[in-house]
Design an enzyme around this catalytic site. Structure first.
Site, PDB file in Angstrom:
ATOM      1  N   LYS A  69     -12.978  -9.066   4.641  1.00 54.84           N
ATOM      2  CA  LYS A  69     -12.040  -8.904   5.750  1.00 54.84           C
ATOM      3  C   LYS A  69     -12.622  -9.576   6.993  1.00 54.84           C
ATOM      4  O   LYS A  69     -13.792  -9.358   7.331  1.00 54.84           O
ATOM      5  CB  LYS A  69     -11.774  -7.424   6.032  1.00 54.84           C
ATOM      6  CG  LYS A  69     -11.010  -6.704   4.931  1.00 54.84           C
ATOM      7  CD  LYS A  69     -10.831  -5.232   5.257  1.00 54.84           C
ATOM      8  CE  LYS A  69     -10.059  -4.505   4.163  1.00 54.84           C
ATOM      9  NZ  LYS A  69     -10.016  -3.044   4.385  1.00 54.84           N
ATOM     10  N   GLU A 104     -11.320   0.465  -5.428  1.00 53.43           N
ATOM     11  CA  GLU A 104     -11.938  -0.063  -4.218  1.00 53.43           C
ATOM     12  C   GLU A 104     -12.717   1.029  -3.483  1.00 53.43           C
ATOM     13  O   GLU A 104     -12.210   2.130  -3.269  1.00 53.43           O
ATOM     14  CB  GLU A 104     -10.841  -0.632  -3.327  1.00 53.43           C
ATOM     15  CG  GLU A 104     -11.325  -1.467  -2.167  1.00 53.43           C
ATOM     16  CD  GLU A 104     -10.169  -2.086  -1.392  1.00 53.43           C
ATOM     17  OE1 GLU A 104     -10.386  -2.469  -0.232  1.00 53.43           O
ATOM     18  OE2 GLU A 104      -9.045  -2.173  -1.943  1.00 53.43           O
ATOM     19  N   LYS A 129      -1.207  -0.928  -4.078  1.00 51.04           N
ATOM     20  CA  LYS A 129      -2.537  -0.430  -3.738  1.00 51.04           C
ATOM     21  C   LYS A 129      -2.373   1.028  -3.320  1.00 51.04           C
ATOM     22  O   LYS A 129      -1.769   1.316  -2.281  1.00 51.04           O
ATOM     23  CB  LYS A 129      -3.145  -1.254  -2.612  1.00 51.04           C
ATOM     24  CG  LYS A 129      -4.527  -0.794  -2.173  1.00 51.04           C
ATOM     25  CD  LYS A 129      -5.089  -1.757  -1.146  1.00 51.04           C
ATOM     26  CE  LYS A 129      -6.437  -1.311  -0.626  1.00 51.04           C
ATOM     27  NZ  LYS A 129      -7.019  -2.269   0.330  1.00 51.04           N
ATOM     28  N   ILE A 178      -4.989  -2.610   9.913  1.00 51.54           N
ATOM     29  CA  ILE A 178      -3.590  -2.549  10.324  1.00 51.54           C
ATOM     30  C   ILE A 178      -3.423  -3.551  11.464  1.00 51.54           C
ATOM     31  O   ILE A 178      -3.628  -3.250  12.630  1.00 51.54           O
ATOM     32  CB  ILE A 178      -3.183  -1.127  10.748  1.00 51.54           C
ATOM     33  CG1 ILE A 178      -3.308  -0.185   9.572  1.00 51.54           C
ATOM     34  CG2 ILE A 178      -1.734  -1.115  11.255  1.00 51.54           C
ATOM     35  CD1 ILE A 178      -2.409  -0.522   8.391  1.00 51.54           C
ATOM     36  N   THR A 221       0.812  -1.210   0.000  1.00 49.24           N
ATOM     37  CA  THR A 221       0.000   0.000   0.000  1.00 49.24           C
ATOM     38  C   THR A 221       0.849   1.265   0.000  1.00 49.24           C
ATOM     39  O   THR A 221       1.785   1.400   0.791  1.00 49.24           O
ATOM     40  CB  THR A 221      -0.931   0.020   1.222  1.00 49.24           C
ATOM     41  OG1 THR A 221      -1.737  -1.166   1.222  1.00 49.24           O
ATOM     42  CG2 THR A 221      -1.835   1.242   1.192  1.00 49.24           C
ATOM     43  N   ASP A 279      -7.640   2.774  -3.927  1.00 47.76           N
ATOM     44  CA  ASP A 279      -8.625   2.668  -2.856  1.00 47.76           C
ATOM     45  C   ASP A 279      -8.959   4.069  -2.361  1.00 47.76           C
ATOM     46  O   ASP A 279      -8.111   4.752  -1.775  1.00 47.76           O
ATOM     47  CB  ASP A 279      -8.073   1.814  -1.714  1.00 47.76           C
ATOM     48  CG  ASP A 279      -9.092   1.558  -0.618  1.00 47.76           C
ATOM     49  OD1 ASP A 279     -10.246   2.016  -0.749  1.00 47.76           O
ATOM     50  OD2 ASP A 279      -8.743   0.888   0.372  1.00 47.76           O
ATOM     51  N   SER A 339      -6.975  -6.807   5.102  1.00 46.82           N
ATOM     52  CA  SER A 339      -6.908  -6.714   6.558  1.00 46.82           C
ATOM     53  C   SER A 339      -6.959  -5.252   6.964  1.00 46.82           C
ATOM     54  O   SER A 339      -6.901  -4.358   6.127  1.00 46.82           O
ATOM     55  CB  SER A 339      -5.602  -7.337   7.068  1.00 46.82           C
ATOM     56  OG  SER A 339      -4.490  -6.570   6.646  1.00 46.82           O
ATOM     57  N   ASP A 377     -15.810  -2.620  -0.394  1.00 47.22           N
ATOM     58  CA  ASP A 377     -15.061  -2.980   0.818  1.00 47.22           C
ATOM     59  C   ASP A 377     -15.884  -2.652   2.051  1.00 47.22           C
ATOM     60  O   ASP A 377     -16.570  -3.513   2.599  1.00 47.22           O
ATOM     61  CB  ASP A 377     -13.708  -2.270   0.844  1.00 47.22           C
ATOM     62  CG  ASP A 377     -12.894  -2.605   2.095  1.00 47.22           C
ATOM     63  OD1 ASP A 377     -13.318  -3.467   2.885  1.00 47.22           O
ATOM     64  OD2 ASP A 377     -11.823  -1.998   2.301  1.00 47.22           O
ATOM     65  N   LYS A 393      -3.634   4.645  -2.145  1.00 46.55           N
ATOM     66  CA  LYS A 393      -4.699   5.335  -1.435  1.00 46.55           C
ATOM     67  C   LYS A 393      -4.948   6.721  -2.046  1.00 46.55           C
ATOM     68  O   LYS A 393      -4.003   7.473  -2.314  1.00 46.55           O
ATOM     69  CB  LYS A 393      -4.332   5.488   0.045  1.00 46.55           C
ATOM     70  CG  LYS A 393      -4.217   4.166   0.799  1.00 46.55           C
ATOM     71  CD  LYS A 393      -5.558   3.477   0.956  1.00 46.55           C
ATOM     72  CE  LYS A 393      -5.453   2.258   1.853  1.00 46.55           C
ATOM     73  NZ  LYS A 393      -6.773   1.603   2.063  1.00 46.55           N
TER      74      LYS A 393
END
Length: 361
Positions: A268, A219, A160, A298, A135, A191, A296, A244, A162
């Site tokens: 998740k 996402e 991924k 953090i 990420t 995302d 997941s 998500d 952000k």
């Protein structure tokens, strides 16, 4: 095979650098670890992180749920009557999905150990290794470009990214800077963490398509509760859309599938309440030929390890977001899943494959 005790422990591990999304900034990974011990001495472990802006849970609420609600209900129960155990767990309290997930994964750890199988094989064993993305936190474009370049050099060929903070044009600049830094070969998925409106999302995604930024999928572009907006984005863009935060329960998944609000789902354990319910979501998605990702919060290698075992067991889970342990300054576990760059492998040790946890067992 009766449950003798349920114990909780607070843990906190600093991150190597802040983790930033449209929803929050995290500097320390906090969690409640739990340990469920059987009368014969066998024990299983689980983890629940407090993710206030997604599940609404805190360290205190997780600990209370486990110690004061779940433990009195399951102590004395036979492990082999696990359907009854999970039914009791999920009916005992509304919400509190991360607290439930910690208990759930400890029970599954015990079930797989009792069967003398690694958890991913106990659950189905579709794959014996998986590959995670990494990420890129949302920051200024030049900083994100530097981070992205480093992660690719470290062996991560799927990023991924952000987005979702500030104006749409800022997100476009972020993606362009990253592409200039890493080239077109590494895959990029983005995302927005609910950071866009429906029309802004369509505008942003179409512009990314026109500029050839090569976005694999997007996402959760819009607020979690607004399935109509999620469907609008899905219907008006070519890039696949993944739900998500909109998907916690089997009922959420059913509604998304029925109206085709998204092309894919991110499952998740901390949203579903653990593996028991996550299996139902994966089965529903598979019945509709829908591909899933498992990710997941953090979390440390304990919670992420359980999610990775679940993900590897399911044939329609094709995307994996398990980089959180790599962001931490320390690993408390002996054993468990192993990382070789982006590659994750599982040991042949039964259950979660954990040999011990520093300061706990």
């Amino acid at each position: 095979m009766k449950i003798q005790s349920v114990d909780t422990y607070k843990v906190a591990i600093p991150l190597k650098k802040p983790f930033k999304t449209a929803l929050r900034t995290v500097n320390v990974a906090e969690a409640i670890y739990i340990k469920i011990t059987l009368e014969n001495g066998l024990y299983g472990v689980g983890e629940a992180p407090p993710t206030h802006v997604i599940t609404g849970e805190s360290l205190s609420s997780i600990q209370f749920a486990v110690e004061e609600v779940f433990a009195p209900l399951i102590i004395g129960s036979d492990l082999h009557n696990y359907e009854r155990l999970f039914h009791t767990l999920h009916r005992s309290m509304v919400g509190n999905t991360s607290a439930k997930a910690a208990v759930d994964m400890a029970i599954y750890d015990l079930l797989a150990q009792s069967a003398n199988l690694p958890l991913y094989q106990y659950l189905g064993g579709a794959k014996n290794s998986i590959t995670t993305d990494y990420t890129v936190s949302v920051n200024a474009p030049e900083m994100m470009a530097l981070d992205a370049k480093k992660y690719v050099q470290d062996g991560f060929h799927t990023l991924k990214v952000k987005v979702g903070i500030g104006e749409i044009k800022e997100d476009i600049l972020r993606l362009e800077a990253i592409r200039q830094a890493i080239g077109l070969n590494p895959k990029i998925r983005i995302d927005a963490n609910q950071g866009w409106s429906a029309k802004d999302a369509v505008k942003a995604i179409r512009e990314m398509e026109q500029r050839g930024l090569g976005i694999e999928f997007v996402e959760q572009p819009v607020p979690a509760h607004d399935l109509a907006s999620l469907k609008y984005v899905t219907d008006h863009t070519l890039t696949p859309i993944m739900a998500d935060e909109s998907v916690f329960s089997i009922y959420d998944a059913k509604e998304i599938v029925e109206i085709r609000a998204a092309d894919m789902m991110n499952i998740k354990l901390m949203k579903t309440g653990g593996i028991y319910q996550a299996l139902k979501l994966a089965a529903l998605a598979q019945s509709q030929d829908m591909i899933c990702m498992v990710g997941s919060m953090i979390e440390t290698k304990l919670g992420v390890g359980a999610a990775a075992h679940f993900a590897a067991s399911q044939p329609n889970v094709e995307y994996y977001d398990f980089d959180a342990p790599l962001m931490l300054t320390k690993d408390l576990l002996r054993g468990g899943i192993q990382y070789n760059g982006a590659h994750i492998t599982f040991s042949n040790t039964p259950g979660l494959g954990i040999d011990g946890i520093e300061g706990i067992c």
